[in-house]
Design a protein around this motif. Structure first.
Motif, PDB file in Angstrom:
ATOM      1  N   UNK A 208       0.849  -1.181   0.000  1.00 63.86           N
ATOM      2  CA  UNK A 208       0.000   0.000   0.000  1.00 63.86           C
ATOM      3  C   UNK A 208       0.892   1.241   0.000  1.00 63.86           C
ATOM      4  N   UNK A 209       1.024   1.859  -1.180  1.00 65.29           N
ATOM      5  CA  UNK A 209       1.840   3.067  -1.318  1.00 65.29           C
ATOM      6  C   UNK A 209       0.937   4.293  -1.465  1.00 65.29           C
ATOM      7  N   UNK A 210      -0.307   4.163  -1.011  1.00 63.69           N
ATOM      8  CA  UNK A 210      -1.316   5.222  -1.154  1.00 63.69           C
ATOM      9  C   UNK A 210      -1.231   6.240  -0.024  1.00 63.69           C
ATOM     10  N   UNK A 211      -2.307   7.027   0.134  1.00 65.45           N
ATOM     11  CA  UNK A 211      -3.631   6.892  -0.499  1.00 65.45           C
ATOM     12  C   UNK A 211      -3.735   7.540  -1.879  1.00 65.45           C
ATOM     13  N   UNK A 212      -2.688   8.234  -2.320  1.00 68.26           N
ATOM     14  CA  UNK A 212      -2.751   8.880  -3.633  1.00 68.26           C
ATOM     15  C   UNK A 212      -2.661   7.839  -4.746  1.00 68.26           C
ATOM     16  N   UNK A 218       7.203   0.278 -13.164  1.00 67.91           N
ATOM     17  CA  UNK A 218       8.279  -0.093 -14.081  1.00 67.91           C
ATOM     18  C   UNK A 218       9.285  -0.971 -13.354  1.00 67.91           C
ATOM     19  N   UNK A 219       9.662  -2.095 -13.969  1.00 69.68           N
ATOM     20  CA  UNK A 219      10.696  -2.972 -13.424  1.00 69.68           C
ATOM     21  C   UNK A 219      12.079  -2.503 -13.852  1.00 69.68           C
ATOM     22  N   UNK A 220      13.039  -2.588 -12.942  1.00 69.06           N
ATOM     23  CA  UNK A 220      14.452  -2.491 -13.305  1.00 69.06           C
ATOM     24  C   UNK A 220      14.808  -3.737 -14.102  1.00 69.06           C
ATOM     25  N   UNK A 221      15.765  -3.606 -15.015  1.00 67.51           N
ATOM     26  CA  UNK A 221      16.100  -4.754 -15.874  1.00 67.51           C
ATOM     27  C   UNK A 221      16.582  -5.965 -15.067  1.00 67.51           C
ATOM     28  N   UNK A 222      17.116  -5.725 -13.859  1.00 66.86           N
ATOM     29  CA  UNK A 222      17.550  -6.831 -12.997  1.00 66.86           C
ATOM     30  C   UNK A 222      16.369  -7.583 -12.401  1.00 66.86           C
ATOM     31  N   UNK A 223      15.201  -6.938 -12.383  1.00 65.25           N
ATOM     32  CA  UNK A 223      14.024  -7.527 -11.755  1.00 65.25           C
ATOM     33  C   UNK A 223      13.975  -7.339 -10.256  1.00 65.25           C
ATOM     34  N   UNK A 224      14.994  -6.696  -9.681  1.00 62.14           N
ATOM     35  CA  UNK A 224      15.083  -6.553  -8.223  1.00 62.14           C
ATOM     36  C   UNK A 224      14.390  -5.299  -7.693  1.00 62.14           C
ATOM     37  N   UNK A 225      14.084  -4.354  -8.585  1.00 58.14           N
ATOM     38  CA  UNK A 225      13.463  -3.100  -8.171  1.00 58.14           C
ATOM     39  C   UNK A 225      12.214  -2.846  -9.002  1.00 58.14           C
ATOM     40  N   UNK A 226      11.207  -2.256  -8.351  1.00 64.60           N
ATOM     41  CA  UNK A 226      10.030  -1.786  -9.072  1.00 64.60           C
ATOM     42  C   UNK A 226       9.796  -0.332  -8.688  1.00 64.60           C
ATOM     43  N   UNK A 227       9.673   0.540  -9.691  1.00 63.51           N
ATOM     44  CA  UNK A 227       9.402   1.956  -9.435  1.00 63.51           C
ATOM     45  C   UNK A 227       7.929   2.241  -9.691  1.00 63.51           C
ATOM     46  N   UNK A 228       7.392   3.178  -8.914  1.00 62.56           N
ATOM     47  CA  UNK A 228       5.978   3.531  -9.010  1.00 62.56           C
ATOM     48  C   UNK A 228       5.842   5.044  -9.114  1.00 62.56           C
ATOM     49  N   UNK A 229       5.044   5.500 -10.084  1.00 69.37           N
ATOM     50  CA  UNK A 229       4.767   6.930 -10.252  1.00 69.37           C
ATOM     51  C   UNK A 229       3.528   7.285  -9.444  1.00 69.37           C
ATOM     52  N   UNK A 230       3.671   8.190  -8.492  1.00 71.59           N
ATOM     53  CA  UNK A 230       2.580   8.513  -7.572  1.00 71.59           C
ATOM     54  C   UNK A 230       2.025   9.911  -7.799  1.00 71.59           C
ATOM     55  N   UNK A 231       0.697  10.014  -7.672  1.00 74.50           N
ATOM     56  CA  UNK A 231       0.056  11.329  -7.757  1.00 74.50           C
ATOM     57  C   UNK A 231       0.401  12.211  -6.560  1.00 74.50           C
ATOM     58  N   UNK A 232       1.016  11.610  -5.551  1.00 75.71           N
ATOM     59  CA  UNK A 232       1.463  12.355  -4.378  1.00 75.71           C
ATOM     60  C   UNK A 232       2.568  13.350  -4.740  1.00 75.71           C
ATOM     61  N   UNK A 254       2.190  15.947  -9.511  1.00 77.34           N
ATOM     62  CA  UNK A 254       1.770  14.574  -9.787  1.00 77.34           C
ATOM     63  C   UNK A 254       2.712  13.906 -10.783  1.00 77.34           C
ATOM     64  N   UNK A 255       3.216  12.720 -10.433  1.00 75.05           N
ATOM     65  CA  UNK A 255       4.088  11.957 -11.327  1.00 75.05           C
ATOM     66  C   UNK A 255       3.226  10.974 -12.103  1.00 75.05           C
TER      67      UNK A 255
END
Length: 280
Positions: A208-212, A218-232, A254-255
């Motif tokens: 839960x990365x909300x409430x926004x 997006x996955x990093x090519x290694x698969x070890x990281x996931x990035x999230x664009x937040x309206x926050x 907002x991202x």
């Protein structure tokens, strides 16, 4: 103010394409940021863009209900695909280069044959707007996310849905595969991000990365990281090995989109029309 909706990366060169509500797409060099090309022709906001695997052409989707193919050497639109009845939210190019997929607010997705310039299949089954579509590389599988709170897998050889993932309790804004194709990340309008096991077809993790709202993952090519664009107004990065969620604070707007560019850089863009480059 240009509301940036999308970023896509050239398959081989250090070139990024971006699009937004100014109805234009632009390619620019990375990391210096100089504009290389500008594409004009859509009559409403741009929602998605994707390079052909060869890197010679570009597909874009728009609120004007069309999907367009652009030749980068000729600097112009060479094909306009019409068939959706409402805004098109996303587009994707198959790894073979012969097919393009689109996802629309009209509740359908379409598979287009670029060579015959016709719609091969219309994917029906979602009960609300289809917000994203992506091909699993080197396969006949497409992944969609929808405002009906589900993700679906489709066989693009038949146009039929083969599986539906249920678990989100709000509109799914985006879903994507990792590079191996064994994990899916998805995010929704309440800021929840979920990971799914593609082979077992089961949920793996829910954060839960909300409430926004969470707009894109997006996955990093290694698969070890996931990035999230937040309206926050932030980018959130999940480290899968530890489950730790770190927050990257940017301009505070907002991202809308996020992409790992390379081993060391992360790109994000949002409501102020600027692209941010993050060094890891």
């Amino acid at each position: 103010m240009n509301f940036m909706c999308y970023l896509a990366l050239h398959p081989r060169k250090k070139i990024v394409v971006s699009g937004g509500d100014d109805r234009l797409w632009k390619t620019w060099g990375f990391p210096d940021g100089n504009i290389l090309l500008t594409g004009e022709g859509h009559t409403d906001w741009l929602s998605g863009c994707c390079f052909r695997p060869s890197g010679t052409q570009l597909v874009t989707s728009s609120g004007d209900t069309t999907v367009r193919i652009w030749d980068l050497s000729r600097r112009g639109c060479i094909l306009t695909l019409r068939g959706h009845s409402r805004a098109v939210h996303d587009c994707s190019w198959h790894s073979c280069g012969d097919f393009v997929a689109s996802a629309s607010m009209d509740g359908t997705s379409k598979i287009w044959d670029v060579n015959s310039e016709r719609c091969r299949y219309t994917l029906r089954g979602h009960e609300d707007s289809v917000n994203s579509i992506e091909f699993l590389p080197f396969s006949s599988t497409a992944l969609t996310s929808s405002a009906d709170k589900t993700l679906s897998l489709w066989d693009v050889r038949t146009g039929l849905r083969v599986y539906t993932f249920q678990g989100h309790v709000h509109s799914c804004n985006h879903a994507t595969f990792n590079k191996k194709g064994d994990t899916i990340a998805s995010c929704d309008s309440s800021g929840v991000m979920k990971l799914w096991d593609m082979r077992k077809l089961l949920p793996v993790l829910s954060i839960d990365a909300g409430p926004h709202p969470a707009n894109q993952v997006s996955f990093h090519r290694s698969g070890d990281l996931v990035a999230l664009a937040s309206s926050e107004g932030s980018v959130k990065v999940l480290y899968l090995s530890t489950g730790q969620l770190s927050i990257l604070r940017g301009p505070g707007v907002e991202v809308r989109c996020v992409r790992f560019h390379s081993q060391d850089h992360l790109l994000s863009a949002g409501a102020d029309g600027r692209v941010c480059i993050w060094a890891q």
